[in-house]
Design an enzyme around this catalytic site. Structure first.
Site, mmCIF file in Angstrom:
data_model
loop_
_atom_site.group_PDB
_atom_site.id
_atom_site.type_symbol
_atom_site.label_atom_id
_atom_site.label_comp_id
_atom_site.label_asym_id
_atom_site.label_seq_id
_atom_site.Cartn_x
_atom_site.Cartn_y
_atom_site.Cartn_z
ATOM 1 N N CYS A 256 1.425 -30.154 -3.422
ATOM 2 C CA CYS A 256 2.306 -31.179 -2.881
ATOM 3 C C CYS A 256 3.012 -30.660 -1.631
ATOM 4 C CB CYS A 256 3.363 -31.655 -3.871
ATOM 5 S SG CYS A 256 2.712 -32.423 -5.335
ATOM 6 N N ARG B 245 -1.974 -28.830 1.052
ATOM 7 C CA ARG B 245 -1.202 -28.561 -0.171
ATOM 8 C C ARG B 245 -1.505 -29.561 -1.295
ATOM 9 N NH1 ARG B 245 2.948 -25.119 0.632
ATOM 10 N NH2 ARG B 245 3.930 -25.865 -1.263
ATOM 11 N N TRP C 57 -0.478 -33.547 -5.060
ATOM 12 C CA TRP C 57 -1.507 -32.949 -5.920
ATOM 13 C C TRP C 57 -1.032 -33.258 -7.336
ATOM 14 C CZ3 TRP C 57 -1.919 -29.240 -9.809
ATOM 15 C CH2 TRP C 57 -3.210 -28.753 -10.058
ATOM 16 N N ASN D 24 8.222 -31.644 -5.008
ATOM 17 C CA ASN D 24 7.108 -30.718 -5.219
ATOM 18 C C ASN D 24 7.497 -29.820 -6.382
ATOM 19 O OD1 ASN D 24 5.057 -28.795 -4.990
ATOM 20 N ND2 ASN D 24 6.073 -27.721 -3.315
ATOM 21 N N GLY D 25 6.648 -29.756 -7.413
ATOM 22 C CA GLY D 25 6.972 -28.898 -8.559
ATOM 23 C C GLY D 25 6.815 -29.685 -9.850
ATOM 24 N N GLU E 102 -16.316 -13.169 -5.373
ATOM 25 C CA GLU E 102 -15.741 -13.926 -4.256
ATOM 26 C C GLU E 102 -16.777 -14.861 -3.633
ATOM 27 O OE1 GLU E 102 -12.940 -14.625 -3.330
ATOM 28 O OE2 GLU E 102 -13.106 -15.235 -1.235
ATOM 29 N N LYS F 219 -16.325 -18.888 -3.456
ATOM 30 C CA LYS F 219 -16.384 -19.660 -2.195
ATOM 31 C C LYS F 219 -17.381 -20.804 -2.316
ATOM 32 C CE LYS F 219 -13.539 -18.725 -0.633
ATOM 33 N NZ LYS F 219 -12.591 -17.709 -0.892
ATOM 34 N N GLU G 257 -16.198 -23.612 -4.886
ATOM 35 C CA GLU G 257 -15.003 -24.414 -4.601
ATOM 36 C C GLU G 257 -15.187 -25.407 -3.474
ATOM 37 O OE1 GLU G 257 -11.345 -22.490 -3.350
ATOM 38 O OE2 GLU G 257 -12.453 -20.944 -2.320
ATOM 39 N N HIS H 157 -27.606 -8.270 -19.700
ATOM 40 C CA HIS H 157 -27.005 -8.438 -21.030
ATOM 41 C C HIS H 157 -26.684 -9.902 -21.342
ATOM 42 C CE1 HIS H 157 -26.743 -4.129 -21.586
ATOM 43 N NE2 HIS H 157 -26.250 -4.023 -20.364
ATOM 44 N N LYS I 201 -4.085 -25.791 -1.579
ATOM 45 C CA LYS I 201 -4.046 -24.454 -0.992
ATOM 46 C C LYS I 201 -3.087 -23.541 -1.729
ATOM 47 C CE LYS I 201 -4.855 -21.374 2.219
ATOM 48 N NZ LYS I 201 -6.126 -20.633 2.062
HETATM 49 O O1 M6R Z 1 -1.972 -17.855 -2.057
HETATM 50 P P1 M6R Z 1 -2.669 -17.002 -3.059
HETATM 51 O O2 M6R Z 1 -3.458 -15.903 -2.413
HETATM 52 O O3 M6R Z 1 -1.757 -16.475 -4.116
HETATM 53 O O4 M6R Z 1 -3.701 -17.968 -3.762
HETATM 54 C C1 M6R Z 1 -4.467 -17.552 -4.860
HETATM 55 C C2 M6R Z 1 -5.577 -18.531 -5.160
HETATM 56 O O5 M6R Z 1 -5.054 -19.776 -5.507
HETATM 57 C C3 M6R Z 1 -6.527 -18.701 -3.971
HETATM 58 O O6 M6R Z 1 -7.038 -17.481 -3.547
HETATM 59 C C4 M6R Z 1 -7.684 -19.641 -4.336
HETATM 60 O O7 M6R Z 1 -8.501 -19.047 -5.291
HETATM 61 C C5 M6R Z 1 -8.472 -20.017 -3.085
HETATM 62 N N1 M6R Z 1 -8.743 -21.425 -3.068
HETATM 63 C C6 M6R Z 1 -9.771 -19.317 -2.970
HETATM 64 O O8 M6R Z 1 -10.470 -19.648 -1.809
#
Ligand code: M6R
Length: 613
Positions: free
Chosen positions: A2, A27, A74, A100-101, A486, A490, A493, A509, A608
């Protein structure tokens, strides 16, 4: 998670708020809304979906005023819909609130207010707030006292902005556990802003004050008052805004993610220039821990989420191998609740791009409750995580807007590498020659990344193939096990292709059962000790007719010959190789998502900055 924006001043309100919301869309983007005050009357426009749908509703003439608040959502409580979109109001519409929250006691508050006759029209926790403020006003309080007394009754995390017809020249705000800043434009402009994050108000805002948890108050045109509890701040720290407009715009790039991928050579160079001098001495000037303390640390626990945890897994290997320090890396959400046994000589490390991730922040609170010291690696020095840590290391990546983290990841890995070399010197662990070799090598990193970015053809060919698969596996060992995690994160997501990362040795395994002609494996095979073992994994895939996409060191013909596709990266020693292997994987994810027609910068269901646990 948000985004909030507020403005009071002479500029066209819907455009200031709309531009702000667009910049905050990273956000959250499932619905949006704006409330404005015009001639002491509040008008509201809301819409389901991205800001563009809201924009279409603002065309009608007469939707302007002198003060307003906006929100991009969000969803937490209640599905994404126009009804649940913010701002929310009291029954007469004379009070409008964006939030927000999460209000954790909203059920109790809702029951209490319903008994008093308040009627709720949405499924949100937020709607309790305007009704609560209204009930305080009805009991005879002025707006300021009513706002303060209402927020005292809220449990949970919030950043709130409120406009009210009885006091049309103010926007009230409160911050408790969710980010909020107040800012001012040019002195002559007599205008004030509120926002969840700086990009929303750049370039209009020139000076900023970062609100702290427990702060509340109001902005008026060109001024503000802040209180902590009942105590008014006499001296408010106001700082110039140093971020430039181009840092928060896409420029000529199609997406923020692509721009951020291409920024990596310059960011790596900046970190190297600021951290390493010509005598290979390393500096972390902003980090407050003294050598005496650092030399006595007995154990490190890294806790972070998502991409930041993947960087942390590599950091664990750096600290173990270069400093001989027992190190664990854990999901913040697990660390927080599993009640680990921790000795007093443990340093807890938080890693967070945003500095606002609720799970990571909760992990820090947990560490502090156990009287442990906390060091955080953050990309925002004014964030909650930065403030609540005993010491902070600046990631220096600049604002990252794309929801998929790219440049922050490589900044995290490089900063963790340099920190471990710094620690190894304090603890007298790493032989001088090895240190010199590693630091000499790292200086070629920016140009090596730049060379990968120049050769998109093999990457685009791979993405063109991947766009049609429904599942993909990523394999890597030791330093590149985290790279595999990672790479998978990527891809899934932003392209919505199911992807999982595995440690190469673990593959046989169980996960090997997934291999078929339709399920490709992306295998990370840099040069080094584990190359031969990883080639065995590759052959295991091949034997089961699985397609192989390999990420190899330039000229590795042996692996080329057994791969269906390959991307070459320059030669760099194994511990540093994740800084290079990350780049083709970021680009593969990017182009695959683009070819599938996905919204790269705003993937579905994500935000984000994840400010709820
Ligand atoms: O702001 P942060 O680094 O704490 O965020 C952590 C995760 O939410 C963030 O890395 C998320 O996994 C990303 N969307 C990955 O690309």
């Amino acid at each position: 998670m948000c985004g909030i924006v507020g403005y009071i001043g002479n500029k066209s309100l819907d455009s200031v708020l709309l531009v702000g919301l667009k910049k905050l869309e990273y956000r959250g983007y499932d619905s949006a809304g704006i409330a404005i005050l015009n001639n002491d009357e509040i008008s509201i426009r809301k819409s389901k979906g991205k800001i563009i749908s809201l924009e279409e509703k603002l065309d009608a003439k007469g939707f302007d005023g002198h003060a307003g608040i906006g929100h991009t959502r969000w969803a937490t409580h209640g599905e994404p819909s126009t009804k649940n979109a913010h701002p929310h109001t009291n029954s007469t519409g004379s009070i409008a609130v964006v939030h927000n929250g999460i209000i954790e006691n909203y059920v109790e508050l809702k029951n209490m207010l319903s008994e008093k006759g308040y009627v709720f029209v949405s499924e949100t926790d937020t709607e309790t707030i305007p009704h609560l403020i209204d009930s305080e006003i009805q009991s005879g309080k002025d707006v300021k006292q009513a706002f303060y007394d209402a927020i005292q009754k809220l449990e949970g995390k919030f950043a709130i902005a409120m406009i009210c017809e009885i006091e049309p020249d103010r926007i009230y705000f409160a911050r408790n556990g969710a980010p909020l800043i107040a800012a001012f434009g040019k002195k002559s402009a007599s205008e004030s802003f509120l926002a969840s994050d700086l990009p929303a108000i750049i370039p209009l805002a020139k000076e900023v004050t970062y609100l702290k948890d427990g702060d509340w108050g109001y902005i008026q045109a060109g001024t503000l008052e802040i209180y902590q509890g009942e105590k008014k701040y006499e001296n408010i720290k106001i700082e110039p805004i140093l971020i430039k407009e181009e840092e928060v715009n896409k420029g000529d790039y199609a997406h923020f993610m692509l721009k951020e991928i291409y920024e990596q050579p310059d960011i790596m160079q900046k970190i190297i220039d600021q951290r390493i001098d010509s005598n290979n001495r390393i500096f972390f000037n902003e980090m407050l821990f003294q050598n005496d303390y650092l030399s006595k640390i007995g154990r490190v626990i890294i806790q972070a989420c998502g991409t930041s945890l993947n960087a942390g897994l590599i950091g664990k290997l750096y600290l173990e191998n270069f400093c001989k320090l027992t190190t664990d890396a854990d999901f913040s959400s697990e660390f927080r609740y599993r009640n680990p046994v921790i000795g007093g000589d443990t340093l807890v490390v938080g890693i967070s791009q945003s500095g606002e991730t609720a799970d990571t922040l909760a992990g820090i609170h947990e560490a502090k409750a156990k009287f442990l010291k906390v060091l955080s690696f953050v990309n925002n020095n004014n964030s909650s995580i930065a403030r609540e840590s005993n010491a902070v290391i600046d990631l220096m990546a600049g604002p990252e807007i794309g929801v998929a983290s790219t440049k922050a990841y490589t900044s995290e890995v490089l900063s963790l590498f340099l920190f471990s070399i710094y620690m190894s010197a304090i603890r007298w662990v790493l032989p001088k020659e090895e240190k010199k070799q590693l630091l000499d090598e790292i200086k070629s990193l920016p140009s090596q990344i730049a060379s990968i970015l120049k050769n998109l053809e093999p990457i685009q060919e791979i993405s063109n193939y991947l766009k049609d698969v429904s599942s993909a596996l990523f394999l890597g060992r030791t330093y590149n096990y985290a790279s595999a995690l990672e790479g998978a994160l990527k891809l899934k997501e932003i392209s919505y292709i199911h992807a999982s990362g595995y440690a190469g040795g673990e593959f046989k395994h169980g996960p090997i059962a997934l291999i078929s002609e339709e399920v490709p494996s992306i295998v990370i095979v840099p040069q080094g000790e584990i190359r031969k073992k990883t080639i065995s994994n590759l052959l295991e895939v091949r034997a089961r007719k699985g397609k192989i996409i390999s990420i190899i060191t330039k000229g590795d013909d042996e692996v080329k010959d057994i791969s269906d596709f390959f991307v070459e990266i320059p030669e760099l020693s194994e511990p540093l190789s994740p800084l290079l292997t990350a780049i083709p994987m970021q680009l593969i994810a990017y182009f695959t998502a683009v070819y599938r027609g996905c919204d790269v910068d705003k993937p579905r269901n994500l935000a984000k900055s994840v400010t709820v646990e």
